[in-house]
Scaffold this active site. Structure first.
Site, PDB file in Angstrom:
ATOM      1  N   ASP A 197       0.868  -1.179   0.000  1.00 56.05           N
ATOM      2  CA  ASP A 197       0.000   0.000   0.000  1.00 56.05           C
ATOM      3  C   ASP A 197       0.900   1.224   0.000  1.00 56.05           C
ATOM      4  O   ASP A 197       1.678   1.429   0.929  1.00 56.05           O
ATOM      5  CB  ASP A 197      -0.903  -0.026   1.240  1.00 56.05           C
ATOM      6  CG  ASP A 197      -1.536   1.322   1.539  1.00 56.05           C
ATOM      7  OD1 ASP A 197      -1.712   2.122   0.605  1.00 56.05           O
ATOM      8  OD2 ASP A 197      -1.851   1.578   2.720  1.00 56.05           O
ATOM      9  N   GLU A 213      -3.777   4.308  -2.512  1.00 56.82           N
ATOM     10  CA  GLU A 213      -4.133   3.887  -1.155  1.00 56.82           C
ATOM     11  C   GLU A 213      -5.623   4.029  -0.898  1.00 56.82           C
ATOM     12  O   GLU A 213      -6.261   3.117  -0.347  1.00 56.82           O
ATOM     13  CB  GLU A 213      -3.359   4.705  -0.126  1.00 56.82           C
ATOM     14  CG  GLU A 213      -3.739   4.315   1.301  1.00 56.82           C
ATOM     15  CD  GLU A 213      -2.854   4.957   2.354  1.00 56.82           C
ATOM     16  OE1 GLU A 213      -2.621   6.178   2.250  1.00 56.82           O
ATOM     17  OE2 GLU A 213      -2.406   4.250   3.271  1.00 56.82           O
ATOM     18  N   GLU A 214      -6.207   5.152  -1.293  1.00 58.32           N
ATOM     19  CA  GLU A 214      -7.634   5.352  -1.050  1.00 58.32           C
ATOM     20  C   GLU A 214      -8.489   4.335  -1.793  1.00 58.32           C
ATOM     21  O   GLU A 214      -9.490   3.835  -1.256  1.00 58.32           O
ATOM     22  CB  GLU A 214      -8.035   6.772  -1.457  1.00 58.32           C
ATOM     23  CG  GLU A 214      -7.515   7.853  -0.531  1.00 58.32           C
ATOM     24  CD  GLU A 214      -6.105   8.281  -0.845  1.00 58.32           C
ATOM     25  OE1 GLU A 214      -5.567   9.133  -0.142  1.00 58.32           O
ATOM     26  OE2 GLU A 214      -5.520   7.745  -1.810  1.00 58.32           O
TER      27      GLU A 214
END
Length: 969
Positions: A730, A748-749
């Protein structure tokens, strides 16, 4: 100094307020420069010369045809050369006049310079920089000691003509930015009328400045050709000076300088938190990245601004410096070497023998003194023979460059700087032969070891011991009743409350009090949980009902929180049937699981603080209850900012998800409602483990003798789709999750949205330190998507077919590691920064006590690139070295970049064939910094990293009987 045909010399302007003069009237062009005024024909203007005595343009033999068409970036970003070209060919009369003016300039400057230095050197050395006598000769030298651009120096002689030029061509209307104004003008003491007049002229002339922003300006073809024809480059380094500023630089909000760590979504409605971010590390990295993630390069970057914890993509841009063409720079060297060296020899005689040396600092936007060049040490390119002459406006006044010139005397450390510059000059002259990697089939979609041969979980994993709680492992379920396919039972049976600084403060806690008014109007402390239950049990038929319910127990934020995105999603995005299903089925089920929190999460959840090595294992049902409470914004003490109790933790309440009109918000809400529908319709039965790993011991990278491991690299596929069973990276923010609850929507989101159980880590994970990572095992993927950032779209529900281990966790292991943010490209090559990134990746990849044969491959990609400013090839090499030190193979996804795929594979093959271990490759990185980056005065080095490594290893192999043995030393 004559600027060529058509230029009108500057005449003295009376000072307003002086005797015999009056303030300008409304029609006076001095007070209203935007109005046109009558300008005399330049031919009728009196001839008057004002030449800075120290200007190299005044050296005998320097006059030439370039003097009449010097380029200046300040005239509406249009070069003077271009303007003059529109006037048609020069006449014989104009050429004669130009030659006469040139000769007079040389004579005048020579006389003034000879008179100036013998008498004024002592005074210059003993007087502060701005307190200069205002004699005509010294007043000219004032331009050397004030922080003015080379163009302003020329305007002192050409003010009227500038006004004439702008009168003939309407101004673009761009206001003068503060950063282009001279901070010293108007601050130095003046003792006579001449100085006051001159500074009034300075201020008048500055009205014609057109701001030049390096970030968003792209050179035209014409400009590029004009600059390539300039005889301004004496070496490859100087060509870099000329062309380096052409590189486009993007402003970044990392998800945040303002952040969702500092970046507030541009379309987030009437309010912006504008919270500064703290990505700044102990190594001094930039504050604007405190709570954001970063994007995968080369995909699109989120350009919206967020506030407290958004992803890196929302930082609008990243500085990107393209590689310059060696052949073009060498051609420029040949054209200008003779002229540059001859001029520099003359300059050295005048400056070194007289004891007055001038140093010019180039500061490109986004850099801190990155490009300093000494006049006496570097006879090539833009930095030689150009520092103080007005002719430098042609060579430095490129419309893509923003230059701040600091004219000052050389300090006592001049010898050391001259040595550095001489070394730098010698370095730019050397030619490094290029190693040509073998040709690779262009149709290949992947290279290296087949992905099927890479180790994956659970086949390669060790047999897990029985799940048991311990001092370093909190387990919130009954391990003795754990069965496959059954919903785990919470442990303990009844709710246990702890309201302290070591555990999460729960909404259902008895200590969660709220001020209420009784029947007599007196305020008392009531149970906030009871108020939450009352508010949420009301029926929701409109989005306003949900908004009112949330604000009942968040009264302090009733005028601060914005629910525009939620209202628009409900009213404008959903079909009528979908909206009806939302408020009749999904929301009531979410309320039910949220209010069951004290029956589902019965054990206090420990905070995973910095420097802790601790794990928390909980059930997917418990996570669903916690996330439902986050959706309804029930967690106490988690809304305050700045120095509040949880300021070092990410946001957990979803209030920022509901604000603004960003097109991203509806897609985020679709993805999350898909998750809540799934977990409320059918209870999940698995477990998820969150592990904070903090390391104290790291390899001595120079002495690490571990060989490089296997590599599979491809430009197709994704980490989550093609890296199943592997350790999936990540590209995290220090505040895990970045802008997932705000406007962020990059790597990441997106991962936190399609695997929403990751979001609960924000509830208890403190900001990551340099030696820490977060490892999450067992999350389930609930959604599929298309696009990235602005193009992200929820596609459909996803059925996760991942196998489960003995602890009923899905074999999906994700590691959150945060990269540094580099505002200057060269910073990432500093040894301390390279070591920090190596340590961070090593921390994420290492599993102490686990044999290498039981470790799955690392599935990663362009970590720390994109808006964080990282170089993809350097970051790939860093991750390869860290994985080798941790004894793990690497599966690298370049996200559509086939050239990067071939470059990484070629480098890995080159290093492994020559048996270079981790330590030797690390030493090559140190050599690259010392030889190419340390003294580099341009935004990027002349020689890129991979060509340098190829040449260094090949050169070392040629000098030893055993090729590769001394490589990297």
């Amino acid at each position: 100094m004559s600027a060529g045909p058509g230029w009108e010399p500057c005449t003295k302007r009376p000072r307003w307020g002086a005797a015999g003069t009056s303030a300008p009237t409304a029609s006076d062009s001095r007070s209203f420069p935007g109005r046109q005024r009558r300008v005399l024909d330049p031919k009728d203007a009196p001839v008057q010369f004002r030449v800075p005595p120290s200007s190299p343009a005044c050296v005998s033999g320097r006059a030439g045809p370039h003097r009449g068409n010097a380029t200046s970036f300040v005239f509406k970003q249009k070069t003077i050369t271009t303007w003059m070209d529109t006037k048609g060919p020069k006449t014989a009369e104009s050429e004669s006049k130009e030659n006469n003016n040139t000769r007079i300039d040389s004579m005048m400057s020579s006389v003034q310079k000879d008179n100036f230095y013998p008498h004024k050197v002592e005074k210059l050395e003993n007087v502060p920089q701005l307190n200069l006598d205002k004699s005509p000769t010294e007043k000219s030298s004032q331009y050397l000691n004030q922080q003015q651009t080379a163009s302003v120096c020329k305007w002192q002689n050409e003010g009227k003509h500038a006004e004439q030029l702008l009168a003939s061509e309407p101004p673009a209307g761009t206001p003068l930015p503060k950063q282009l104004s001279n901070a010293n003008i108007g601050q130095s003491p003046h003792t006579d009328d001449h100085s006051d007049t001159d500074h009034e002229e300075d201020r008048d002339n500055q009205q014609f400045l057109t701001p030049i922003k390096l970030a968003n300006t792209k050179p035209t073809v014409g400009d590029g050709q004009a600059r390539s024809n300039c005889k301004c480059s004496g070496s490859r380094q100087s060509v870099k000076d000329c062309t380096g500023c052409q590189q486009e630089e993007v402003d970044v909000l990392p998800e945040s300088p303002l952040s969702d760590v500092g970046a507030e979504d541009i379309g987030t409605g009437p309010k912006n938190d504008n919270k500064l971010t703290g990505q700044e590390s102990s190594l001094g990295d930039s504050p604007p990245f405190e709570k954001e993630s970063e994007p995968e390069s080369p995909m699109d970057v989120d350009n919206s601004k967020n506030s407290c914890q958004d992803s890196e993509a929302d930082e609008e841009t990243s500085p990107v410096f393209d590689e310059q063409d060696d052949r073009s720079s060498q051609t420029a060297n040949k054209l200008s070497s003779c002229q540059a060296r001859e001029a520099d020899g003359d300059l050295r005689k005048r400056y070194l023998t007289k004891g007055s040396e001038v140093r010019l600092h180039f500061q490109f936007e986004g850099e801190n003194n990155a490009g300093t060049s000494d006049l006496n040490a570097k006879p090539s390119g833009n930095s030689s023979s150009l520092n103080v002459e007005c002719r430098s406006s042609k060579q430095h006044g490129k419309r893509d460059s923003k230059i701040t010139d600091h004219f000052m005397r050389i300090s006592k450390s001049e010898d050391r700087r001259k040595e550095q510059c001489e070394v730098r000059h010698q370095r730019t002259e050397r030619k490094i032969p290029k190693y040509i990697p073998p040709n690779l089939p262009p149709e290949k979609k992947w290279l290296g070891t087949p992905i099927e041969e890479m180790r994956k979980m659970p086949r390669c994993g060790i047999h897990l011991p029985s799940l048991r709680p311990s001092a370093s492992h909190t387990v919130t379920v009954r391990v003795d009743l754990l069965r496959a396919g059954e919903v785990p039972k919470p442990f303990p049976t009844h709710y246990k409350d702890l309201w302290d600084n070591k555990h999460v403060k729960m909404p259902c806690s008895e200590q969660n009090l709220y001020p209420v008014e009784d029947e007599n109007g007196e305020r008392t402390a009531g149970s906030r949980w009871e108020l939450i239950q009352t508010a949420l049990l009301n029926k929701f038929t409109r989005p306003q009902n949900l908004k009112d319910a949330i604000l009942k127990y968040n009264v302090a934020y009733s005028k601060k929180w914005d629910f525009t995105a939620l209202v628009d999603f409900w009213d404008k995005v959903l079909e009528e049937a979908e909206a009806q299903h939302l408020y009749q089925s999904i929301l009531p089920d979410m309320v039910k699981i949220a209010l069951c929190l004290p029956n589902i999460c019965t054990q206090p959840i420990p905070l995973l603080k910095q420097k802790m090595n601790h794990s928390v294992t909980m059930s997917q049902e418990q996570i669903a209850s916690l996330l439902a409470n986050a959706f309804f914004c029930t967690f106490p003490r988690r809304n305050a900012k700045m120095k509040s109790e949880y300021s070092s933790y990410p946001d957990i309440n979803f209030n920022r998800l509901f604000e603004g009109r960003s097109s991203r918000k509806p897609e985020k809400l679709k993805t999350l409602f898909c998750y809540f529908r799934r977990v409320t319709e059918k209870k999940p039965t698995g477990l998820v483990t969150f592990t904070r790993q903090s390391l104290e011991d790291f390899p001595e990278w120079e002495r690490c003798e571990k060989p490089l491991t296997r590599l599979h690299v491809t430009y197709e596929g994704t980490i989550e789709g093609n890296g199943r069973g592997m350790l999936q990276v990540d590209f995290a923010n220090r505040f895990v999750g970045g802008g997932v609850t705000g406007a962020g929507l990059v790597q990441e989101e997106i991962r936190f949205l399609i695997n929403p159980e990751l979001i609960v880590s924000r509830l208890f994970t403190e900001v990551l330190d340099h030696n820490e990572c977060l490892i999450i095992t067992g999350t389930e993927q609930y959604s599929e998507y298309t696009g990235y950032a602005e193009t992200y779209r929820w596609a459909r529900s996803h059925e996760d077919g991942s196998e489960k281990d003995d602890w009923q966790r899905r074999c999906t292991e994700i590691v959150a590691i945060d990269a540094l943010h580099f505002r200057r490209y060269l910073d990432q090559f500093v040894p301390e920064k390279v070591r920090r990134e190596l340590n961070k990746a090593y921390c994420g990849f290492l599993r102490p006590g686990v044999p290498s044969e039981n470790l799955s491959a690392v599935a990663t990609g362009n970590w720390g690139c994109g808006a964080f400013g990282g170089d993809a090839r350097l970051k790939a090499l860093i991750q390869i070295l860290a994985a080798a030190a941790a004894e793990r193979d690497v599966v690298y996804f370049t996200f559509g970049d086939s050239e990067l795929m071939r470059d990484i594979y070629s480098m890995h093959t080159f290093l492994t064939e020559r048996k270079l271990d981790v330590g030797k490759v690390y030493k090559l990185l140190l050599r690259y910094y010392n030889e190419e980056c340390r003294n580099c005065s341009t935004p990027g080095p002349d020689i890129k990293l991979y060509p340098f490594i190829y040449h260094a290893v090949e050169s070392s192999a040629e000098t030893t009987d055993m090729p590769g043995q001394k490589a990297g030393t």
